[in-house]
Design an enzyme around this catalytic site. Structure first.
Site, short mmCIF file in Angstrom:
data_model
loop_
_atom_site.label_atom_id
_atom_site.label_comp_id
_atom_site.label_asym_id
_atom_site.label_seq_id
_atom_site.Cartn_x
_atom_site.Cartn_y
_atom_site.Cartn_z
N CYS A 1 0.81 -1.23 0.00
CA CYS A 1 0.00 0.00 0.00
C CYS A 1 0.84 1.27 0.00
CB CYS A 1 -0.94 0.01 1.21
SG CYS A 1 -1.93 -1.48 1.31
N ASN B 1 -10.13 -0.84 -0.11
CA ASN B 1 -8.68 -0.63 -0.04
C ASN B 1 -8.07 -1.08 -1.38
OD1 ASN B 1 -5.93 -0.85 0.43
ND2 ASN B 1 -6.15 -1.73 2.48
N HIS C 1 -3.66 6.88 2.93
CA HIS C 1 -4.00 5.60 2.30
C HIS C 1 -5.39 5.20 2.78
CE1 HIS C 1 -4.15 1.50 1.22
NE2 HIS C 1 -3.91 1.03 2.44
N1 ACO Z 1 -18.14 -10.60 8.32
C1 ACO Z 1 -18.67 -10.99 9.49
N2 ACO Z 1 -17.93 -11.29 10.57
C2 ACO Z 1 -16.61 -11.22 10.43
C3 ACO Z 1 -15.99 -10.83 9.24
C4 ACO Z 1 -16.81 -10.52 8.14
N3 ACO Z 1 -16.33 -10.13 6.96
N4 ACO Z 1 -14.65 -10.82 9.41
C5 ACO Z 1 -14.43 -11.20 10.68
N5 ACO Z 1 -15.61 -11.44 11.29
C6 ACO Z 1 -15.84 -11.88 12.67
C7 ACO Z 1 -14.66 -12.62 13.24
O1 ACO Z 1 -14.68 -13.99 12.87
C8 ACO Z 1 -14.89 -12.43 14.72
O2 ACO Z 1 -15.85 -13.33 15.14
P1 ACO Z 1 -15.72 -14.05 16.59
O3 ACO Z 1 -15.74 -12.93 17.59
O4 ACO Z 1 -16.90 -14.95 16.63
O5 ACO Z 1 -14.39 -14.75 16.54
C9 ACO Z 1 -15.48 -11.03 14.81
O6 ACO Z 1 -15.99 -10.74 13.51
C10 ACO Z 1 -14.45 -9.99 15.19
O7 ACO Z 1 -13.32 -10.19 14.37
P2 ACO Z 1 -12.09 -9.22 14.43
O8 ACO Z 1 -11.08 -9.65 13.43
O9 ACO Z 1 -11.65 -9.08 15.85
O10 ACO Z 1 -12.80 -7.89 13.94
P3 ACO Z 1 -12.24 -6.43 13.96
O11 ACO Z 1 -13.16 -5.57 14.70
O12 ACO Z 1 -10.80 -6.39 14.32
O13 ACO Z 1 -12.38 -6.02 12.42
C11 ACO Z 1 -10.94 -5.79 10.53
C12 ACO Z 1 -11.69 -6.75 11.43
C13 ACO Z 1 -11.96 -4.90 9.82
C14 ACO Z 1 -10.17 -6.60 9.49
C15 ACO Z 1 -9.97 -4.92 11.38
O14 ACO Z 1 -9.17 -5.73 12.19
C16 ACO Z 1 -9.12 -4.04 10.56
O15 ACO Z 1 -9.57 -3.04 10.03
N6 ACO Z 1 -7.81 -4.35 10.43
C17 ACO Z 1 -6.92 -3.64 9.56
C18 ACO Z 1 -6.70 -4.50 8.37
C19 ACO Z 1 -6.45 -3.73 7.09
O16 ACO Z 1 -6.98 -2.68 6.83
N7 ACO Z 1 -5.64 -4.36 6.24
C20 ACO Z 1 -5.41 -3.85 4.92
C21 ACO Z 1 -3.97 -3.98 4.52
S1 ACO Z 1 -2.94 -2.97 5.52
C22 ACO Z 1 -3.43 -1.45 5.27
O17 ACO Z 1 -3.93 -1.11 4.23
C23 ACO Z 1 -3.26 -0.47 6.34
#
Ligand code: ACO
Length: 324
Positions: free
Chosen positions: A112, A281, A251
């Site tokens: 990114c 993204n 970003h």
């Molecule tokens: N739909 C429904 N439920 C989901 C999904 C989905 N797509 N994805 C995960 N869940 C569930 C998980 O299984 C979990 O369930 P559980 O509690 O029963 O185990 C629950 O939701 C919470 O999961 P988390 O991973 O803890 O959710 P979080 O609030 O952290 O959100 C997310 C996930 C959106 C990926 C977040 O961690 C995030 O934004 N991370 C940054 C990742 C990113 O942007 N990466 C891109 C590349 S790097 C960059 O560009 C900066």
């Protein structure tokens, strides 16, 4: 006097994939995606929309806006992690498509942060040779590099390309400075394997496929802290106050990362350009697409101070300031 942007362009695939449509692909809900990420839709490349084709179209628009002919380019750099071929580079395909026969061309893998790293390169080349014109592109078709059964990742990303042409100006405008970092020790938090090795001795243990894998929560924490630190460091080094910023183009990772970052930096949201709801993204393409949209919407005036910041796989991250 410095390195200025002469023109910008972008290109998005036509196909829109909404959160509701994703409900029938993977176990998720439109509300979950919207509330956790702020993403409402993303574009998905189709026929004629490979990474180099989106990149070429974005480049054509940027060259036209800049009033620069393809033959005037000395260098083409493409930030990408989703080329349709490993060799030649996407940049070489773009060079041929444009007929930029005087340019040398190569790809840059910084996930990114690809566009910001490329912008930094353009600045260094142009400072060394004021006649040089550099085309920097961020282009991705990450839809081809996702496990569509993995709801942790496939909901986040989209396809697209953005481009900018850089050149020298004798005015007081241009790139003020940049603050770039990498930390390879944390690679397991966000990675994509290469295709399986043809040499049995070089097989990679645990190669589960050439698609994005991620520890979302960990990436979130690192992204916010790293971008905050790089922005603070850059502003302090260049003696620029947050109040004097006219526009911030981060970003476009997801809305929660962005709001966390902007809160920590104590910058008003009204100064931040955000289009993540429409495109998700788009990795290396996210900053140049946002820059082009801000530019085309008339949000940028000559003399404005603009801050960019990024974070991506590697990890790679950084911030750049430009006086437009
Ligand atoms: N739909 C429904 N439920 C989901 C999904 C989905 N797509 N994805 C995960 N869940 C569930 C998980 O299984 C979990 O369930 P559980 O509690 O029963 O185990 C629950 O939701 C919470 O999961 P988390 O991973 O803890 O959710 P979080 O609030 O952290 O959100 C997310 C996930 C959106 C990926 C977040 O961690 C995030 O934004 N991370 C940054 C990742 C990113 O942007 N990466 C891109 C590349 S790097 C960059 O560009 C900066």
């Amino acid at each position: 006097m410095g390195t200025v942007v002469l023109g910008t362009g972008s290109c998005l695939p036509e196909r829109v994939l909404t959160n509701v449509e994703l409900e029938s692909i993977v176990e998720t809900s439109a509300d979950w995606i919207q509330s956790r990420t702020g993403i409402e839709a993303r574009r998905i490349g189709g026929e004629g929309e490979k990474t180099y084709q989106l990149a070429t179209e974005a480049a054509r628009k940027a060259l036209s806006a800049a009033g620069v002919a393809a033959e005037e380019l000395g260098l083409i750099v493409v930030g990408t992690i989703s080329s349709h071929m490993l060799m030649p580079s996407t940049a070489c395909f773009v060079q041929t498509e444009l007929g930029a026969k005087n340019a040398f061309a190569y790809d840059l893998n910084a996930a990114c942060s690809g566009f910001l790293y490329g912008m930094d390169l353009a600045d260094k080349y142009i400072r060394a040779d004021h006649t040089m014109k550099v085309l920097v592109i961020g282009a991705e078709t990450l839809s081809s590099r996702l496990n569509w059964q993995d709801r942790n990742t496939c909901i986040l990303f989209g396809d697209g390309a953005g481009a900018a042409v850089f050149g020298h100006s004798d005015s007081d405008r241009g790139i003020i400075g940049s603050n770039m970092f990498s930390d390879g020790s944390l690679w397991q938090l966000l990675y994509m394997h290469a295709p399986e090795s043809c040499n049995p001795d070089l097989l990679v243990e645990g190669n589960t496929g050439a698609y994005i894998q991620m520890e979302g929560r960990e990436v979130f924490k690192h992204a916010v802290r790293a971008m905050e630190d790089s922005v603070r460091g850059l502003l302090e080094r260049e003696g620029i106050s947050r109040d004097s910023l006219n526009l911030v183009i981060p970003h476009q990772a997801n809305m929660r990362i962005l709001t966390n970052l902007i809160d920590r930096l104590e910058i008003p949201m009204s100064k931040v350009f955000i289009n993540v709801a429409k495109y998700g993204n788009t990795s290396a393409a996210s900053i140049p697409i946002a820059l082009d949209e801000a530019n085309m919407s008339g949000l940028i005036a000559q003399g404005d101070t603009i801050l960019f910041c990024s974070f991506g796989g590697g990890f790679t991250w950084g911030a750049t300031l430009i006086k437009w």
